[in-house]
Motif scaffolding. Structure first.
Motif: not given
Lengths: 508, 390
Positions: B273-275, B264, B336-338, B266-267, B270-271
């Motif tokens: 809104e999508a999360a 979660y 973020g995300g990486v 990473y999600a 990563g995005n």
């Protein structure tokens, strides 16, 4: 006679990879007239305007555009070039910086320099001059965020008009305005006309063509259907020009037998989460049967996306009405609750809302479903992989393996990943907001087949679509929305493009 | 033919990881050359790793914080505060309450240190996620507050924390025999893991990389472990704090890929809104990330107290800079995300390798700061350029 034509668009064709957005479009706009441009979503209106404003520069399209007697050759290096030639564009979305003053916004990107410093006196004096010339009632030193939407629109117009604007393009200027503000805009258009400014006016609200325009051109599927003086037209005639085409075999036939009603929305009203005085849903009622595909049609801004995101618990604040699933009234506070109840949403903006682009297919597909694979906090990666592979093969996602990043996939395959991620949770209701947007024809067909299959398996689908053909080709029933209300539901046997358009534009 | 193209593509994908390892080796060779090889002698080699532990413990948590799109500026001061609390209890309380109970006193100190870290993490996490105050602001304020708290507890004085029980944490070594047993266990695990992962791939009908390739890779890591133990055994043996860092890293790395919490995080980065639309509880997840960060600061603070042997007002001063730099050097994206735990570890190792080498050459602290800054910016510039090309 030819002197009267300020803008002569001749056989313009614009191709995008996989799509031809404009096919041999020819339009002649007379000097000083208000020329309406009419067509469904995707008919090519915006593409045409982007050619005139230089977003798609000279050479990226075929055909010629003669402006003021000379061929228009925009370089696309600066958006100010068209404006300097006298072609000004007011876009649908407001492009103002809210925390700056009116004057700062009007001169943003073209600040006058006097002795190496911005000449603010010039900015405010000239802004005042432009505003008063067109009788726009705005204080040049006011901060934009303190203005209402109507006045922002005026600032937008003032920003677009340079000293010697000859053509002003207005792309759906009234979509966010109130009645009184629209009246004011109409007055401004008359003033502009008296200053010999030619207007190209795009709107979805058919009635507005009859209030302001002298001539209307109808576009359909990237082609000009007709150009006529407004007084020779009626709204019904416009609708038939807009949709008048044959249905082709673009939709797979399904064998569905919708069951009993399982989901019911009654009198739903909701307000904008950021502005509780703005009501976005003003009474929406519909029901959904088991294994049915319900299409939701309507024009942009009718509140379709707001409706489904509100049902999903992630947008509007519900002020009235009820949502009932299988006899139980639902209280959905957020997407977790919705998913728990068996409601899934394939969102409108695939890249912005549907996918984590920097992650793999596997991670995206399993993201909302990790609870299924967790045992005492540990993920059973074997099970996760098995289930994801099953989905990927069911949906025929084309990729060498599931470790591929979704950013590397085509639009159609990306959309399949979004659908896969929601099917894994075994939803009772699958809401799909514009599921085939930006997807090529072949992948569209596969998505349609998938929808049919799901419905046959008993999943109830709510599909929003801006393409009337798609709505008619896929739905069992069609609910039409108009300005935040459900304006009627048609069975597929009853539904025609004309009837849907009539309900969507509020004349039916 | 196919294998070589696989290797080439794997190399391209991991170029960032390799680039930083090459940088690390370059730094080692550079200092070894300038110090006539003293830099890589067992004693100094052992010290380099011991010196990275405090930064490393916080850097692995910082990766997760940055991955979710947040930042924690308070880590240095929090570890510093924990270290002086631990020192205070060691010197002022236990000597009266538990005289001659070194092990028990040390255990209680550790427990108190960790609790302070976790509680601070809970407080920060709650303000950031549930009161929606940006993490940059919350942790910046937190830095000031902890600085004040450090002055309050120490009263400006230095508190000794050199009791044998506590000292073992950062200054203890495993006996050579224990070191070899540990190495044998790790190597055995590496091969078992390789076998299991191949079996699982086979079960799912995945294309297997060639046996030689897998065995080669596993053997390479096994040799690293054996080589490391061989070198440090020539000095005092496997360092206890390095062991603590290794265990923490394995746990965190596992959490980041094999639990909902990690996935979660990473999600969300990563995005977001999508999360959110995927039903992820963003607030509680970010809250937990800061609690975890607080816990790791607690561990780092305990190690710090034990390492320096006293609590001073300067404890943890400026560590947040090393920690963030380590995470970024290790490939964590500020967007973020990486980011990976192992990357951050290598980043921390680079930071400690630089400090150690410069100290060994008697370079003035002013130049040490200057060089570290240059290395950080250069590393990120190289990374940006690599990414553009690929």
């Amino acid at each position: 006679m030819n002197d009267d034509i300020i803008l002569d668009i001749q056989n313009v064709t614009k191709r995008f990879p996989g799509v031809t957005a404009l096919k041999n479009v020819s339009i002649q706009v007379k000097r000083g007239e208000i020329h309406g441009l009419c067509g469904e979503n995707g008919a090519g209106k915006s593409t045409l305007m982007k050619i005139l404003s230089g977003v798609y520069p000279y050479g990226t399209y075929e055909g010629t555009v003669i402006y003021n007697g000379e061929e228009l050759k925009l370089e696309g290096s600066s958006i100010h070039q068209a404006a300097e030639l006298g072609i000004a564009t007011v876009y649908q979305e407001l492009t103002l910086v809210p925390l700056m003053t009116v004057g700062e916004n009007v001169y943003l990107g073209k600040e006058p320099i006097h002795r190496k410093s911005i000449d603010w006196n010039f900015v405010y004096a000239n802004t005042k001059e432009i505003l008063s010339r067109y009788r726009l009632d705005v204080d040049p030193r006011a901060t934009v965020k303190d203005l209402g939407v109507g006045k922002m629109q005026m600032v937008e117009i003032a920003k677009a008009l340079s000293e010697d604007a000859k053509v002003l393009i207005l792309d759906e200027p009234t979509s966010a305005l109130t009645e009184a503000e629209i009246d004011k805009l109409m007055e401004i258009l008359e003033i502009l006309k008296s200053h010999e400014v030619t207007c190209i006016y795009i709107t979805h609200k058919l009635a507005e063509f009859f209030r302001t325009t002298d001539t209307v051109t109808v576009l359909r599927d990237g082609e000009t259907v007709v150009t006529k003086p407004t007084n020779e037209l009626t709204e019904e005639l416009l609708v038939s020009y807009m949709v008048g085409r044959e249905m082709t075999e673009r939709f797979p036939t399904g064998d569905r037998k919708p069951g009993e009603v399982i989901f019911e929305v009654q009198g739903l009203r909701a307000t904008d989460p950021n502005n509780s005085s703005r009501e976005v849903l003003k009474g929406v009622s519909f029901d959904l049967r088991k294994g049915e595909i319900l299409g939701i049609a309507g024009l942009m801004g009718a509140g379709r996306t707001e409706l489904v995101t509100t049902i999903f618990g992630e947008y509007g604040k519900i002020t009235d009405g009820s949502i009932v699933l299988e006899g139980e009234e639902l209280k959905i506070k957020n997407s977790r609750d919705a998913i728990e109840y068996g409601i899934s949403l394939v969102p409108e903006d695939r890249k912005g809302q549907g996918l984590v682009l920097i992650q793999s297919i596997l991670n995206n597909v399993s993201l909302p479903n990790l609870n299924q694979f967790a045992h005492f906090g540990r993920l059973d990666k074997d099970a996760e992989l098995r289930a994801s592979m099953q989905q990927a093969s069911d949906l025929a996602i084309k990729a060498p393996n599931l470790q591929v990043l979704v950013s590397a996939l085509s639009g159609g395959n990306q959309q399949k990943v979004v659908i896969a991620k929601w099917l894994m949770s075994d939803p009772k209701i699958l809401i799909m907001d514009d599921p085939t947007r930006g997807v090529d024809v072949g992948a569209k067909y596969e998505i349609y087949k998938l929808m049919n299959k799901l419905a046959e398996q008993g999943v109830s689908i709510i599909m929003i679509s801006s393409e009337l053909e798609e709505v008619l080709g896929m739905s069992d029933r069609v609910m039409v929305m108009h300005e935040g209300r459900s304006n009627g539901t048609l069975t597929i046997a009853d539904a025609t493009q004309e009837k849907i358009m009539a309900l969507a534009t509020g004349i039916g | 033919m196919k294998d070589s193209s696989n290797l080439a593509s794997a190399f391209r994908r991991n170029i960032q990881t390799y680039a930083i390892i090459i940088a690390l080796i370059a730094i080692w060779v550079f200092f070894a050359f300038l110090t006539d090889g003293n830099y890589l002698k067992p004693q100094n080699f052992s010290n380099i790793f011991r010196q990275m532990t405090v930064t490393g413990l916080m850097a692995i948590g910082m990766v997760i914080v940055i991955v979710t799109g947040n930042i924690d500026l308070s880590v240095g001061k929090l570890a510093g505060f924990v270290s002086i609390v631990v020192a205070y209890f060691q010197a002022e309380i236990w000597t009266d309450v538990l005289p001659d109970q070194a092990i028990l006193a040390a255990t209680l100190s550790v427990f108190i240190g960790l609790s302070v870290g976790v509680l601070w993490g809970i407080l920060q996490g709650w303000i950031i996620s549930f009161l929606s105050v940006p993490s940059f602001i919350v942790t910046l304020g937190s830095m000031f507050i902890l600085n004040g708290a450090i002055l309050l507890v120490t009263q400006g004085k230095t508190i000794p924390a050199n009791q044998p029980g506590l000292s073992y944490i950062a200054q203890g070594y495993l006996s050579p025999i224990m070191g070899w047993i540990l190495a044998a266990l790790v190597v055995a695990y590496l091969y078992i893991h390789m076998y299991r992962s191949r079996a699982s791939k086979k079960k799912h009908g995945f294309e297997l990389s060639s046996m030689a390739q897998d065995v080669g890779l596993t053997t390479f890591f096994a040799l690293l472990v054996v080589g490391y133990v061989y070198i440090v055994n020539q000095y005092n043996g496997v360092q206890v704090p390095v062991l603590i860092l290794a265990v923490a890293s394995v746990v965190l790395s596992y959490m980041s890929t094999n639990t909902r919490f990690g996935r979660y995080a990473y999600a969300i980065g990563g995005n977001r809104e999508a999360a959110r639309l995927s039903g992820i509880n963003i607030r509680s997840n970010i809250f937990l990330v800061f609690v975890l960060m607080g816990f790791l600061c607690g561990v780092a603070g305990v190690v710090l107290a034990s390492y320096v042997g006293y609590g001073t007002i300067a404890a943890g001063q400026g560590y947040e800079l090393d920690v963030i730099a380590a995470a970024i050097l290790g490939g964590t994206s500020t967007l973020g995300g990486v980011g990976t735990i192992w990357g951050a570890l290598i980043g921390a190792l680079i930071m400690s390798s630089l400090s150690n080498g410069l100290q060994l050459m008697n370079v003035a602290p002013s130049w040490q700061y200057l060089l570290k800054g240059v290395v950080l910016v250069l590393a990120v510039y190289a990374d940006v350029t690599f990414k553009k090309r690929s």
